[in-house]
Design an enzyme around this catalytic site. Structure first.
Site, short mmCIF file in Angstrom:
data_model
loop_
_atom_site.label_atom_id
_atom_site.label_comp_id
_atom_site.label_asym_id
_atom_site.label_seq_id
_atom_site.Cartn_x
_atom_site.Cartn_y
_atom_site.Cartn_z
N GLU A 27 0.82 -1.21 0.00
CA GLU A 27 0.00 0.00 0.00
C GLU A 27 0.86 1.26 0.00
O GLU A 27 0.53 2.25 -0.66
CB GLU A 27 -0.94 0.00 1.21
CG GLU A 27 -2.06 -1.03 1.13
CD GLU A 27 -3.00 -0.79 -0.03
OE1 GLU A 27 -3.26 0.39 -0.37
OE2 GLU A 27 -3.49 -1.76 -0.62
N CYS A 75 -11.88 2.44 -15.15
CA CYS A 75 -12.22 3.86 -15.01
C CYS A 75 -10.95 4.68 -14.92
O CYS A 75 -10.71 5.41 -13.95
CB CYS A 75 -13.11 4.07 -13.78
SG CYS A 75 -13.94 5.67 -13.75
N CYS A 90 -17.59 -1.73 -17.79
CA CYS A 90 -17.74 -1.28 -16.40
C CYS A 90 -19.07 -1.73 -15.80
O CYS A 90 -20.14 -1.49 -16.39
CB CYS A 90 -17.63 0.24 -16.33
SG CYS A 90 -17.79 0.89 -14.65
#
Length: 367
Positions: free
Chosen positions: A46, A201, A211
């Protein structure tokens, strides 16, 4: 009868269900930090992924874990080794915070990351969104993320007309993120939002046809995917200059340890004439005087200039190769490094590129 609040009005279980179903069928499942509850590996990924694409992180992540397989080994490592492993990945404050965070988790939590996102967010380099992601993936905690990818998805799907980075707009997005959390499947939902922003996106040329949120997307329905999210008002990026000395002797180059904070903090670099200042002609007398401070100068040669773009300004680097006939005493915080081993040095990306080119066989001759 219970009165609906704004939070209740934002809730929509069908939204999270669509994200979860799509992620389980089409999302990413084979990244090296997935399929684990190891908070150390999840946290490391992360932090590396902040402002950096997955493709750029993969190699660094593997090498970092090879050198520091456990949190304790990272915490106990010298800072220069940590910076060396991070060299080239950019945004070096992340590396300094990473090291500080490891040491705090060892000192305060016995080497085990807390599962509470509020406690995680208090650690160096871990903000609210990153804390939620770490907690969700490592402990299944029901917590909301709102990184850049998620802001883009929300801005398009819900037709947000203002710049998402504005405080008021960001606060409203956080409220929506909290309201949309599913009761079950938080891991798939969290990963799904990340995957949607990273693979479908995207900032340019979003793949709306695939999507799962197309049917409810305001930007798609109004043909404004290119306009949303609203971009940050542009500011003219200032330009600065740094004159760097590439002092070479006997196949070695002189490097200086930079201060722990600031630009390239904690890394090694080349001696600079006067830091990052306004652009202009380099003072040749000052350059010659600085060169003589390192020994008896044989030759000073101007090398091809470089340009490096930071978040807040553009840096023009004017490098000068200084060949010595005889070294003076090495100044404090300076040290000699073999050009043949420069790949291992904890250097900023443009400096490493410059020195690798100098070290290339046959490109330059040096003492």
């Amino acid at each position: 009868m219970k009165r609906l609040t704004e939070f209740d009005e934002l809730a929509d279980p069908s939204f999270s269900a669509a994200v979860v179903a799509w992620q389980q069928a089409h999302g990413r499942h084979a990244l090296p930090w997935q399929n684990t509850r190891d908070a150390y590996r999840i946290w490391l990924s992360e932090i590396m992924l902040q402002q950096t694409q997955v493709s750029a992180v993969l190699g660094y992540y593997a090498r970092f874990l090879e050198r520091f397989p456990t949190l304790l080994e990272l915490a106990e490592a010298p800072s220069e080794e940590v910076m060396a492993q991070w060299s080239g990945l950019g945004y070096y404050t992340r590396a300094r915070n990473l090291h500080a965070c490891a040491r705090r988790v060892v000192a305060e939590y016995g080497g085990a990351f807390p599962s509470d996102p509020r406690l995680l967010a208090d650690l160096p380099g871990i903000g609210r969104s990153t804390a939620a992601a770490i907690s969700a993936f490592s402990s299944g905690t029901r917590a909301a993320i709102l990184d850049g990818n998620v802001k883009r998805v929300f801005a398009r799907v819900f037709g947000v007309e203002q710049f998402p980075g504005e405080k008021k707009v960001e606060d409203s997005l956080w409220q929506r993120a909290e309201a949309l959390l599913p009761e079950q499947g938080i891991e798939s939902y969290t990963q799904g939002l990340m995957d949607l922003g990273a693979t479908l996106c995207t900032r340019s040329r979003p793949d709306c046809a695939r999507c799962p949120l197309q049917g409810r997307c305001v930007a798609f329905a109004t043909h404004r995917t290119a306009e949303l999210p609203v971009r940050k008002p542009k500011k003219i990026k200032p330009e600065k200059q740094a004159a760097m000395l590439v002092v070479i002797d006997a196949g070695e180059v002189l490097l200086v340890q930079r201060a722990p904070s600031g630009i390239w903090g904690g890394l090694m670099s080349l001696p600079e004439l006067s830091g990052h200042g306004a652009c202009g002609a380099v003072d040749q007398d000052a350059l010659a005087a600085a060169a003589r401070g390192f020994g008896e100068v044989e030759e000073v040669q101007a090398l091809l200039p470089l340009v490096h773009v930071f978040t807040h300004y553009k840096l023009h680097i004017a490098p000068y190769k200084v060949a010595l006939a005889r070294r003076a005493a090495t100044p404090i915080d300076h040290g000699w490094w073999k050009l043949a081993d420069i790949e291992r040095a904890p250097l900023p990306a443009p400096v490493k590129k410059l020195l690798l080119e100098l070290a290339a066989p046959g490109l330059f001759s040096y003492r």
